[in-house]
Each structure stands twice: as structure tokens, then as C-alpha cells.
Enzyme design. Sequence first.
Site, PDB file in Angstrom:
ATOM      1  N   ASP A 153      29.507  44.745  37.030  1.00  0.00           N
ATOM      2  CA  ASP A 153      29.394  43.402  37.591  1.00  0.00           C
ATOM      3  C   ASP A 153      29.476  42.336  36.493  1.00  0.00           C
ATOM      4  O   ASP A 153      28.790  42.435  35.474  1.00  0.00           O
ATOM      5  CB  ASP A 153      28.042  43.280  38.311  1.00  0.00           C
ATOM      6  CG  ASP A 153      28.148  42.547  39.627  1.00  0.00           C
ATOM      7  OD1 ASP A 153      28.746  41.451  39.638  1.00  0.00           O
ATOM      8  OD2 ASP A 153      27.647  43.057  40.639  1.00  0.00           O
TER       9      ASP A 153
ATOM     10  N   CYS B 134      31.772  38.394  43.788  1.00  0.00           N
ATOM     11  CA  CYS B 134      31.636  39.856  43.826  1.00  0.00           C
ATOM     12  C   CYS B 134      32.237  40.501  45.067  1.00  0.00           C
ATOM     13  O   CYS B 134      33.093  41.373  44.975  1.00  0.00           O
ATOM     14  CB  CYS B 134      30.158  40.231  43.730  1.00  0.00           C
ATOM     15  SG  CYS B 134      29.324  39.620  42.250  1.00  0.00           S
TER      16      CYS B 134
ATOM     17  N   HIS C  92      30.161  45.412  48.017  1.00  0.00           N
ATOM     18  CA  HIS C  92      29.308  44.289  47.631  1.00  0.00           C
ATOM     19  C   HIS C  92      27.838  44.666  47.595  1.00  0.00           C
ATOM     20  O   HIS C  92      27.084  44.213  46.740  1.00  0.00           O
ATOM     21  CB  HIS C  92      29.498  43.092  48.569  1.00  0.00           C
ATOM     22  CG  HIS C  92      28.592  41.956  48.236  1.00  0.00           C
ATOM     23  ND1 HIS C  92      27.549  41.546  49.049  1.00  0.00           N
ATOM     24  CD2 HIS C  92      28.537  41.149  47.151  1.00  0.00           C
ATOM     25  CE1 HIS C  92      26.916  40.542  48.480  1.00  0.00           C
ATOM     26  NE2 HIS C  92      27.490  40.278  47.327  1.00  0.00           N
TER      27      HIS C  92
ATOM     28  N   ASP D 239      34.403  43.262  37.874  1.00  0.00           N
ATOM     29  CA  ASP D 239      34.793  42.667  39.153  1.00  0.00           C
ATOM     30  C   ASP D 239      35.223  41.202  39.038  1.00  0.00           C
ATOM     31  O   ASP D 239      35.819  40.665  39.964  1.00  0.00           O
ATOM     32  CB  ASP D 239      33.707  42.846  40.218  1.00  0.00           C
ATOM     33  CG  ASP D 239      32.415  42.101  39.922  1.00  0.00           C
ATOM     34  OD1 ASP D 239      32.210  41.634  38.780  1.00  0.00           O
ATOM     35  OD2 ASP D 239      31.586  41.989  40.846  1.00  0.00           O
TER      36      ASP D 239
END
Length: 475
Positions: free
Chosen positions: A21, A60, A119, A324
Amino acid sequence: MSCSNEPEKTVRPNILFIAVDDLRAELGTYGKDYVISPNIDALASEGSLFMNHYVQVPTCGASRHSLLTGYRPWKPIHLSNNAIEKELSDKPIDSLPETFIHRFKQEGYHTVGIGKISHSADGFVYDYEATPSKKRELPQSWTELLFNAGKWKTGWNAFFAYANGENRQSLKKQVKPYEAGEVDDEGYPDGLTTNLAIAKLRELKNQNKPFFMGVGFFKPHLPFNAPKKYWDLYNRDSLLISDNPNIPEHINLKSLHESGEFNQYALGDEKASLSKSVSEAYARKLKHAYLASISYIDAQIGKLTQELKATGLDKNTIIVLWGDHGWHLGDQRVWGKHTLFENALKSTLIVKSPYLTHKNKRVNQIVESVDIYPTLLELANIPLEQKLDGDSFLKSMDEKDKEDVAYSYFKQGISLRTKDYRLTKYYSNDNPRIELYDHRQTDKEHINIAAENLDIVEKLLPLLEQGNAGLYSEN
């Protein structure tokens, strides 16, 4: 890169897909030698490092929707963090695969999801402060869906975890956006994810079928929390802060934002805003925190790759490391993602296959996240059964002069990245609507040169419009 030693059609490679992330392309292997990322650097040296990988959406959930489906956004929900939940979670099974993971499952792969691949932090649909549900975000894709929330008890609590077992929600956002915990790697959730993945790899080694394992790490997403030993790797005073901290010239401020996600951490030393930069001291502290989080995740990735080698699985496992989206670390006076600037759209991508001759390959061609779906299927000798927006980059990686472009979407805008330029068009009444940045000169994107380069704009606009599949219309 040579594809001459591809696996035989009867042998299907395993896939280890690692999603990280908010991992912008700021690592040792990208030439940032102040970043301590030895395990990721080693992975890149054994595989292919993509120097110009761009995501479709700088948030995201929407970025992951494009990645997983192979499609660019074509309706507003595809720009939302709820894209996967709204578009896939309640969709009945049909002839087309839900995601590329589902496609692997259709071909007999054992698919295991650990952590944040879609997600949701743990793969299940529920709100941040709600009781976890049993509804899968991707109902067709996973054979197994695993997560160890530890003392934080739920996936979303773990996502915003602090070392004492509390989280952003439980503390009502009365928290700092960083923490140096006096804990070992398992003192934060990503260490638990690593241990779970290692245990599963040992189990899968003895299984007589190929596997797809997705491992999703939370850091360096906010809060920038990592064990103190990773903070101790850096000398804060020597860290460089952004060399592009000012608002770009000749833009509308709506192209940027007021760092709202960052400012949710109410006990931060300072608030960020477009009207005033944070102090250099605080910017350096935040950079330190972000890099410590990267080094923490680098250590986790090292444990996974070491386990692959220890079990012998590395001989038949393709590894993909994907960020991401990027993140502004004070660049253009923004702290966060959610813009159509280079800092938010460019992210890490590394691919290592035991069946390809990488030879420390640095790939300069432009690739998009939607290209990963067809590329993975080609690597695994799995037929593609539908037309996607992405194209496999496997055969074009050696074509140094190939002119590829990337499309990204957000804020009522489309951004086109070519080798030389970034052109962004906003479908709104706010002026200026067009931004042009010359990447032959600098990657800073600090001066919009559209007004004095109308010929370049006119040439690139039709190409940009090709990326608009009904998402926006002229007012």
C-alpha cells in the site's frame, strides 16, 4: 529479456503476488540510495524493474479494481474505494472471470489471499468500525482467504494499528500519523501477515497443484508506524525532503487537495495545507517515518523470498511486487495520494520469473497496472478469454523504442503519460482545464506549460481522448 526458456505447457508456475500500500517508486533499486531496502533491491536485481509503471487511479480501492479486472475506469464508481464492493462483491458467477485471480482458479490453481489484495484489509466487506462480516469482497477468486488480526481483532483495526493494540478508530483519531514502536516485527500486523504467508508456503509446497498466493502489506500506508529498529536505520538529519514543495505555477488549486487523509491524525505535530507548507523539521520527521515503514516491509518481503528459496519453491514461482499507487511527501505542498500528478500515479513494479532471462533488466517503457493481468496469464500459459484494456508487456519489454502511454483518472480528469510529457485534462468549468508538463526537462511537474505549447497540446489531446471510455463528457 528472452522468453526462450518458458515452462512447458504442462507445467504451470506458482505465483506470489505481493501488494504494498502507498509504495511510491522510492527505493534503493530506483536509485534512491538513502532508502534501506536491500531485500526489494535484491529481488529487482534478479528480475525486471519497471522504471515507469503507472496506476489507473490514485486511490486504493479503485486502483486495485483496475489491476484485478484489467479494465480502465469507464463509470464514476470505478474511481471510488468502493469500486470492488459495488461492482464485484454481489456479482453472480458467469462465463467471464471475476478477476485474474479467479482466472487462475478456473485453471486449477489453489488461490490464497492473505492481507490486503482487494480494498478490504482482510478480504471481507464491512465498514471500518463495524463487526467483521463473512461476505467476501471477491466471492469467486479465493480458494482460501486468511488473515491474522492479532490483538487488534479485526482487519480494519489492524490496518490502522498502533503497537499498544489500539487503532485510529478506537482512539477517535486522537493519534499521531507515525509511531516507532518498541516491538519486534510481529508487534505490528504486517509481521503477522508474513508469518501466516510463510506457514502457508510450507503447506503448499507439499500440494500437488500450482498456487496463486496474494500477500498484501499495509505499510507504508498511514499511519507511518514501524518497529523502532527500522527507524534506527536512518539518520534523520541527513534525509532530504522534497525538492518540489511549492504549488505548481499556472494550475487550478482543485488539481491538488488539502491533505485531508493525513490531517485526520489529529495529534500530528502540524497540519498540512495548500496555504502553508509544514516546517522542514516536520517534513523530515515524516520522511523518516515513511522510510522506516518501507524498511519494515522490505524485511517482510525478504522473509518471504528467503522462504521460497529454502523450500525450493523459487524454482517454479513467479514473484510480482506491486505498489497500488504513489504518494506525495510534501511534493506540490501535498501529503497523500489523490492527484493526477506523477508523485501519486507512479509506483513500484518488479517481476521475477524463473523462466525468463532477466539479466538485471531495467525496463524503461511505460506500463500500466491494467497490463499486469494479461502479462501474468501469458507467463503462466493461460489463455485470455476476453478483451481487456491492458496488454501483456512480456514481448515488448526489449523494444526500447516502443511508444507506450499510460492513462490515469481522478478529480474529473484524465491524465496521459507519454515518454516525454504528461497531459492532464479536467472535464469541468474550472480554469485552466489543461495541464502540460515536459518530462524531458524535469520530473517535478512544477510549471504547467500548456498555454505556451498549444501545438503539443493539440497533438496529444486526441490520444488522451482515446482513454475516455464514456467516463467524462464535455460540459
